[in-house]
Write a protein that holds these residues in place. Structure first.
Motif, PDB file in Angstrom:
ATOM      1  N   LYS A 144      32.104  30.368  41.431  1.00 30.07           N
ATOM      2  CA  LYS A 144      32.690  30.310  40.088  1.00 30.07           C
ATOM      3  C   LYS A 144      31.708  30.862  39.066  1.00 30.07           C
ATOM      4  O   LYS A 144      30.497  30.638  39.161  1.00 30.07           O
ATOM      5  CB  LYS A 144      33.034  28.852  39.727  1.00 30.07           C
ATOM      6  CG  LYS A 144      34.164  28.271  40.547  1.00 30.07           C
ATOM      7  CD  LYS A 144      35.508  28.831  40.109  1.00 30.07           C
ATOM      8  CE  LYS A 144      36.624  28.325  41.013  1.00 30.07           C
ATOM      9  NZ  LYS A 144      37.806  29.191  40.939  1.00 30.07           N
ATOM     10  N   CYS A 145      32.243  31.543  38.063  1.00 27.31           N
ATOM     11  CA  CYS A 145      31.414  32.139  37.018  1.00 27.31           C
ATOM     12  C   CYS A 145      30.754  31.049  36.174  1.00 27.31           C
ATOM     13  O   CYS A 145      31.444  30.176  35.644  1.00 27.31           O
ATOM     14  CB  CYS A 145      32.279  33.023  36.127  1.00 27.31           C
ATOM     15  SG  CYS A 145      31.401  33.718  34.728  1.00 27.31           S
ATOM     16  N   PRO A 146      29.411  31.085  36.017  1.00 27.25           N
ATOM     17  CA  PRO A 146      28.729  30.070  35.209  1.00 27.25           C
ATOM     18  C   PRO A 146      29.077  30.175  33.729  1.00 27.25           C
ATOM     19  O   PRO A 146      28.905  29.223  32.980  1.00 27.25           O
ATOM     20  CB  PRO A 146      27.243  30.360  35.424  1.00 27.25           C
ATOM     21  CG  PRO A 146      27.143  31.483  36.383  1.00 27.25           C
ATOM     22  CD  PRO A 146      28.511  32.066  36.607  1.00 27.25           C
ATOM     23  N   LYS A 147      29.602  31.322  33.317  1.00 27.14           N
ATOM     24  CA  LYS A 147      29.919  31.523  31.897  1.00 27.14           C
ATOM     25  C   LYS A 147      31.331  31.075  31.550  1.00 27.14           C
ATOM     26  O   LYS A 147      31.540  30.348  30.584  1.00 27.14           O
ATOM     27  CB  LYS A 147      29.728  33.003  31.546  1.00 27.14           C
ATOM     28  CG  LYS A 147      29.798  33.305  30.065  1.00 27.14           C
ATOM     29  CD  LYS A 147      29.476  34.768  29.807  1.00 27.14           C
ATOM     30  CE  LYS A 147      29.462  35.055  28.309  1.00 27.14           C
ATOM     31  NZ  LYS A 147      29.262  36.504  28.061  1.00 27.14           N
ATOM     32  N   CYS A 148      32.313  31.500  32.334  1.00 20.39           N
ATOM     33  CA  CYS A 148      33.713  31.254  31.961  1.00 20.39           C
ATOM     34  C   CYS A 148      34.496  30.467  33.007  1.00 20.39           C
ATOM     35  O   CYS A 148      35.634  30.081  32.762  1.00 20.39           O
ATOM     36  CB  CYS A 148      34.416  32.573  31.670  1.00 20.39           C
ATOM     37  SG  CYS A 148      34.896  33.487  33.151  1.00 20.39           S
ATOM     38  N   GLY A 149      33.920  30.232  34.183  1.00 23.09           N
ATOM     39  CA  GLY A 149      34.631  29.478  35.215  1.00 23.09           C
ATOM     40  C   GLY A 149      35.564  30.312  36.071  1.00 23.09           C
ATOM     41  O   GLY A 149      36.204  29.792  36.975  1.00 23.09           O
ATOM     42  N   GLY A 150      35.633  31.615  35.803  1.00 25.00           N
ATOM     43  CA  GLY A 150      36.474  32.502  36.622  1.00 25.00           C
ATOM     44  C   GLY A 150      35.880  32.692  38.009  1.00 25.00           C
ATOM     45  O   GLY A 150      34.802  32.188  38.317  1.00 25.00           O
ATOM     46  N   ASP A 151      36.604  33.418  38.834  1.00 21.41           N
ATOM     47  CA  ASP A 151      36.110  33.694  40.188  1.00 21.41           C
ATOM     48  C   ASP A 151      35.058  34.800  40.152  1.00 21.41           C
ATOM     49  O   ASP A 151      35.228  35.791  39.459  1.00 21.41           O
ATOM     50  CB  ASP A 151      37.260  34.151  41.084  1.00 21.41           C
ATOM     51  CG  ASP A 151      38.253  33.050  41.353  1.00 21.41           C
ATOM     52  OD1 ASP A 151      37.841  31.871  41.357  1.00 21.41           O
ATOM     53  OD2 ASP A 151      39.448  33.363  41.549  1.00 21.41           O
ATOM     54  N   ILE A 152      34.009  34.604  40.941  1.00 16.73           N
ATOM     55  CA  ILE A 152      33.016  35.665  41.123  1.00 16.73           C
ATOM     56  C   ILE A 152      33.296  36.330  42.457  1.00 16.73           C
ATOM     57  O   ILE A 152      33.395  35.652  43.489  1.00 16.73           O
ATOM     58  CB  ILE A 152      31.581  35.099  41.098  1.00 16.73           C
ATOM     59  CG1 ILE A 152      31.244  34.492  39.738  1.00 16.73           C
ATOM     60  CG2 ILE A 152      30.579  36.192  41.487  1.00 16.73           C
ATOM     61  CD1 ILE A 152      31.004  35.505  38.627  1.00 16.73           C
ATOM     62  N   ARG A 153      33.425  37.655  42.427  1.00 17.41           N
ATOM     63  CA  ARG A 153      33.733  38.426  43.639  1.00 17.41           C
ATOM     64  C   ARG A 153      32.588  39.373  43.963  1.00 17.41           C
ATOM     65  O   ARG A 153      31.963  39.920  43.070  1.00 17.41           O
ATOM     66  CB  ARG A 153      34.981  39.295  43.420  1.00 17.41           C
ATOM     67  CG  ARG A 153      36.249  38.525  43.295  1.00 17.41           C
ATOM     68  CD  ARG A 153      37.383  39.486  42.914  1.00 17.41           C
ATOM     69  NE  ARG A 153      38.590  38.742  42.620  1.00 17.41           N
ATOM     70  CZ  ARG A 153      39.463  38.347  43.539  1.00 17.41           C
ATOM     71  NH1 ARG A 153      39.275  38.675  44.805  1.00 17.41           N
ATOM     72  NH2 ARG A 153      40.519  37.631  43.211  1.00 17.41           N
ATOM     73  N   VAL A 154      32.402  39.595  45.248  1.00 15.30           N
ATOM     74  CA  VAL A 154      31.386  40.560  45.654  1.00 15.30           C
ATOM     75  C   VAL A 154      31.943  41.973  45.486  1.00 15.30           C
ATOM     76  O   VAL A 154      33.066  42.270  45.905  1.00 15.30           O
ATOM     77  CB  VAL A 154      30.909  40.304  47.097  1.00 15.30           C
ATOM     78  CG1 VAL A 154      32.045  40.320  48.096  1.00 15.30           C
ATOM     79  CG2 VAL A 154      29.842  41.326  47.493  1.00 15.30           C
ATOM     80  N   GLY A 155      31.173  42.831  44.808  1.00 12.35           N
ATOM     81  CA  GLY A 155      31.510  44.238  44.647  1.00 12.35           C
ATOM     82  C   GLY A 155      30.398  45.090  45.236  1.00 12.35           C
ATOM     83  O   GLY A 155      29.382  44.576  45.694  1.00 12.35           O
ATOM     84  N   SER A 156      30.594  46.410  45.220  1.00 13.89           N
ATOM     85  CA  SER A 156      29.619  47.255  45.912  1.00 13.89           C
ATOM     86  C   SER A 156      28.266  47.280  45.208  1.00 13.89           C
ATOM     87  O   SER A 156      27.240  47.422  45.856  1.00 13.89           O
ATOM     88  CB  SER A 156      30.166  48.666  46.085  1.00 13.89           C
ATOM     89  OG  SER A 156      30.664  49.146  44.870  1.00 13.89           O
ATOM     90  N   LYS A 157      28.267  47.125  43.884  1.00 18.02           N
ATOM     91  CA  LYS A 157      26.990  47.133  43.167  1.00 18.02           C
ATOM     92  C   LYS A 157      26.609  45.773  42.600  1.00 18.02           C
ATOM     93  O   LYS A 157      25.439  45.523  42.297  1.00 18.02           O
ATOM     94  CB  LYS A 157      27.051  48.135  42.018  1.00 18.02           C
ATOM     95  CG  LYS A 157      27.107  49.571  42.508  1.00 18.02           C
ATOM     96  CD  LYS A 157      26.553  50.516  41.471  1.00 18.02           C
ATOM     97  CE  LYS A 157      26.360  51.897  42.063  1.00 18.02           C
ATOM     98  NZ  LYS A 157      27.101  52.936  41.361  1.00 18.02           N
TER      99      LYS A 157
END
Ligand SMILES: [Zn+2]
Ligand SMILES: [Zn+2]
Length: 181
Positions: free
Chosen positions: A97-110
């Protein structure tokens, strides 16, 4: 070598040996008409050929983050493979979960990106770059930053002149970025 099976690792579901086959990786207890175990991991997942070493990690940790998967249109993407109790393998791109907004954190290429990046009313620019100071952020470290705001251990990084140094990585006080702490 004849008749010798190549054992890749231990089955996390039943404890049997997982061996390499022509099509993938099979638990030795996953044979016959009523197999005791369902573990069979395809040798190719998401148009990407798996290596024996990657399968060994997947068996041991039940998950592995990898780059180089491809869509039908050959657009490449990273994801986390998760080995389920029934022996199936899922792709799980959300790592926390995003520490800033609570949204989902996803792995991206960079980077590990917040899914609210392009939210119409409340866009979130929180990001964890995957390469910080020459250190490639591991899945565990990204999860620690999301959940605890800081890595459990210092990570090794490099200055421009090649000097090595170790610092923990954590969320900045304004929660906008990841900083050395
Ligand atoms: Zn098994
Ligand atoms: Zn966010």
């Amino acid at each position: 070598m004849e008749n010798e099976k190549k054992i890749i690792g231990r089955c996390p579901v039943c404890g049997g040996n997982v061996v390499k086959t022509c099509k993938g990786y099979r638990c030795e207890n996953n044979t016959g008409e009523a197999p005791k175990c369902g573990v069979f991991i395809n040798g190719v997942i998401g148009n990407r050929k798996m290596t024996d070493e990657e399968i060994a990690i997947l068996l041991e940790k039940r998950e592995i983050m990898l780059d180089g998967f491809a869509t039908k249109e050959w657009k490449t993407f990273p994801t986390v493979l998760v080995l389920n109790d029934d022996g199936s393998v899922d792709m799980q791109s959300i790592i926390g979960k995003c520490p800033k907004c609570g949204g989902d954190i996803r792995v991206g290429s960079k980077a590990f990106n917040c899914s609210n990046y392009s939210h119409p009313s409340a866009p979130c620019n929180f990001v964890i770059w995957r390469n910080i100071g020459g250190h490639l952020i591991t899945l565990d470290e990204a999860r620690q930053i999301c959940a605890d705001g800081i890595t459990a251990n210092p990570v090794e990084m490099y200055r421009e002149d090649g000097q090595r140094f170790e610092k923990k990585l954590g969320v900045s006080p304004d929660k906008s970025q990841v900083i050395r702490v």
